[in-house]
Scaffold this active site. Structure first.
Site, PDB file in Angstrom:
ATOM      1  N   LYS A 154     -15.335 -27.598 -15.719  1.00 36.51           N
ATOM      2  CA  LYS A 154     -14.201 -28.444 -15.356  1.00 36.51           C
ATOM      3  C   LYS A 154     -13.780 -29.323 -16.551  1.00 36.51           C
ATOM      4  O   LYS A 154     -14.529 -29.495 -17.497  1.00 36.51           O
ATOM      5  CB  LYS A 154     -14.565 -29.310 -14.132  1.00 36.51           C
ATOM      6  CG  LYS A 154     -14.888 -28.493 -12.866  1.00 36.51           C
ATOM      7  CD  LYS A 154     -13.797 -27.507 -12.511  1.00 36.51           C
ATOM      8  CE  LYS A 154     -13.757 -27.003 -11.089  1.00 36.51           C
ATOM      9  NZ  LYS A 154     -14.853 -26.263 -10.518  1.00 36.51           N
TER      10      LYS A 154
HETATM   11  C1  LIG Z   1     -15.152 -25.991  -8.855  1.00 38.51           C
HETATM   12  C2  LIG Z   1     -14.369 -26.077  -7.592  1.00 38.51           C
HETATM   13  C3  LIG Z   1     -14.897 -26.666  -6.438  1.00 38.51           C
HETATM   14  C4  LIG Z   1     -16.341 -27.017  -6.292  1.00 38.51           C
HETATM   15  O1  LIG Z   1     -16.787 -27.952  -7.174  1.00 38.51           O
HETATM   16  P1  LIG Z   1     -18.361 -28.253  -7.192  1.00 38.51           P
HETATM   17  O2  LIG Z   1     -18.437 -29.544  -7.957  1.00 38.51           O
HETATM   18  O3  LIG Z   1     -19.003 -27.115  -7.925  1.00 38.51           O
HETATM   19  O4  LIG Z   1     -18.817 -28.370  -5.808  1.00 38.51           O
HETATM   20  C5  LIG Z   1     -14.084 -26.848  -5.342  1.00 38.51           C
HETATM   21  N1  LIG Z   1     -12.808 -26.433  -5.346  1.00 38.51           N
HETATM   22  C6  LIG Z   1     -12.268 -25.834  -6.427  1.00 38.51           C
HETATM   23  C7  LIG Z   1     -10.836 -25.407  -6.362  1.00 38.51           C
HETATM   24  C8  LIG Z   1     -13.036 -25.611  -7.569  1.00 38.51           C
HETATM   25  O5  LIG Z   1     -12.519 -24.972  -8.617  1.00 38.51           O
END
Ligand SMILES: *Cc1c(COP(=O)(O)O)cnc(C)c1O
Length: 380
Positions: A184
């Site tokens: 991210k």
């Molecule tokens: C990465 C992601 C999540 C989950 O995030 P985590 O921190 O791994 O739980 C949820 N929604 C979207 C659209 C994502 O890309």
């Protein structure tokens, strides 16, 4: 000649994060403490207000937010099938039922009109996703939620830096959940946060992230021993000081990294304009994109072959996302079938995610675009 390799993702963490981690390790509190509180303050300030709660994931944040807003068994939550499974899974984890509605064909974002059409007597909440970093129509969703007295929760895993029509994540919803997973825009390997407008919701989330306890270890460390109570049911989702310490320097340089991502995005715009027959999500008027995922759309029958060809040319690509309702578990559990959400399915069949991150050079982007041009026209 050695072939240039472009990995799918490389983080840009380094000395500032190492130093911040060292400072936590030299101190007494590794779990939730001063660094988490500092990160929560600064993150909320960056987003323009509200109350941030540091967590171990965005998935947990979505689930906690739904639960804190009183949504559970018997309730339906409308969401998008064009997302990572975490969005829909969080609804199931909260005990509620996910109901999908189709997306806008030009952006891949949940459609306000399709959501309105999916509202039924058991609908309690709407959970849109700012796909790839482009915000959904939050003003439209806010009006719809008000009209039907529904909760509104944002999956903002792709969108920390984005703005649309002057609105930022968390400003028009009851809660917005963010992810600090490895790939991210802000990352501490694994982590998440929820931004809530209402201080009472944030307070509840802080209790619920630590088993429903009324005090955490750091509080007990400060004041000498005292008994804690469990005042409600909870989970184990509290962000720790190591995670927060890694995020703080990234938040400090976020203007520079946002500018760098915009620059790399621009290089892609130019380089990809030379690839014939290529389509992709449109950035709408009034949107400041958070530039998280760089997707292109090719013919469905060519998609997997193009990804393979990119790999053969040293370019690691991926898919975000095949439509969630067509994955086996959702298909079987909720009796969903192909054809139910044609716009989400079409994107799911055509989409390819290109490498996209701050450390990409102009040469990297040229190499990806060249490889893509050769991949979509193997005979040419
Ligand atoms: C990465 C992601 C999540 C989950 O995030 P985590 O921190 O791994 O739980 C949820 N929604 C979207 C659209 C994502 O890309």
């Amino acid at each position: 000649m050695a072939m240039r390799r472009v990995p799918f993702y490389l983080h840009d963490l380094g000395a500032p994060e190492v130093e911040a981690l060292a400072r936590v390790i030299e101190g007494p509190i590794l779990s939730t403490g001063a660094q988490v509180a500092d990160f929560e303050d600064r993150f909320a300030r960056y987003l323009g207000g509200g109350h941030a709660v540091g967590l171990t994931s965005c998935t947990g944040g979505l689930q906690l937010a739904l639960t804190a807003l009183g949504i559970g068994p018997g309730d339906e939550v409308i969401t998008t099938p064009q997302t990572f499974i975490a969005t829909a899974n969080a609804i199931v984890q909260a005990g509620a039922t996910p109901v999908f509605a189709d997306v806008e064909p030009e952006t891949g974002n949940l459609s306000v009109a399709a959501t309105a059409a999916a509202i039924g007597p058991r609908t309690r909440a709407i959970l849109p996703v700012h796909l790839y970093g482009q915000m959904v129509d939050m003003k439209g969703f806010r009006a719809l939620a008000d009209r039907h007295q529904l909760a509104l929760v944002e999956d903002s895993a792709h969108c920390v830096e984005g703005v649309r029509d002057g609105v930022r994540p968390g400003q028009l919803s009851d809660a917005a959940a963010f992810s600090f997973y490895a790939t991210k825009n802000l990352s501490c390997g694994e982590g998440g946060a929820v931004l809530a407008r209402d201080a009472e919701v944030a307070r509840k989330l802080k209790v619920m992230r630590s088993h429903g306890m009324d005090r955490v270890a750091a509080d007990r460390f400060k004041g000498g021993f005292s008994h804690w109570d469990m005042v409600q049911f909870g989970w184990k989702y509290n962000m720790n000081n190591l995670q927060a310490a890694m995020l703080l320097p990234q938040l400090e340089r976020i203007e520079a990294s946002t500018a760098r991502r915009a620059a790399v995005w621009g290089m892609y715009e130019t380089a990809l304009s030379g690839v014939p027959g290529l389509d992709g999500p449109r950035t709408l008027e009034g949107v400041t994109h958070a530039h998280h995922i760089r997707a292109v759309w090719v013919a469905p029958e060519a998609r997997d072959r193009v990804i393979k060809s990119l790999g053969d040319q040293g370019v690691d690509a991926a898919v975000h996302y095949r439509a969630v309702h067509l994955l086996s578990w959702f298909r079987e559990t909720y009796k969903l079938a192909e054809g139910a959400f044609p716009a989400a399915e079409a994107i799911g069949a055509r989409t390819i995610t290109l490498p996209f991150y701050q450390r990409l050079s102009g040469e990297d982007v040229e190499h990806v675009a060249g490889a893509l041009a050769r991949a979509v026209q193997p005979a040419g």
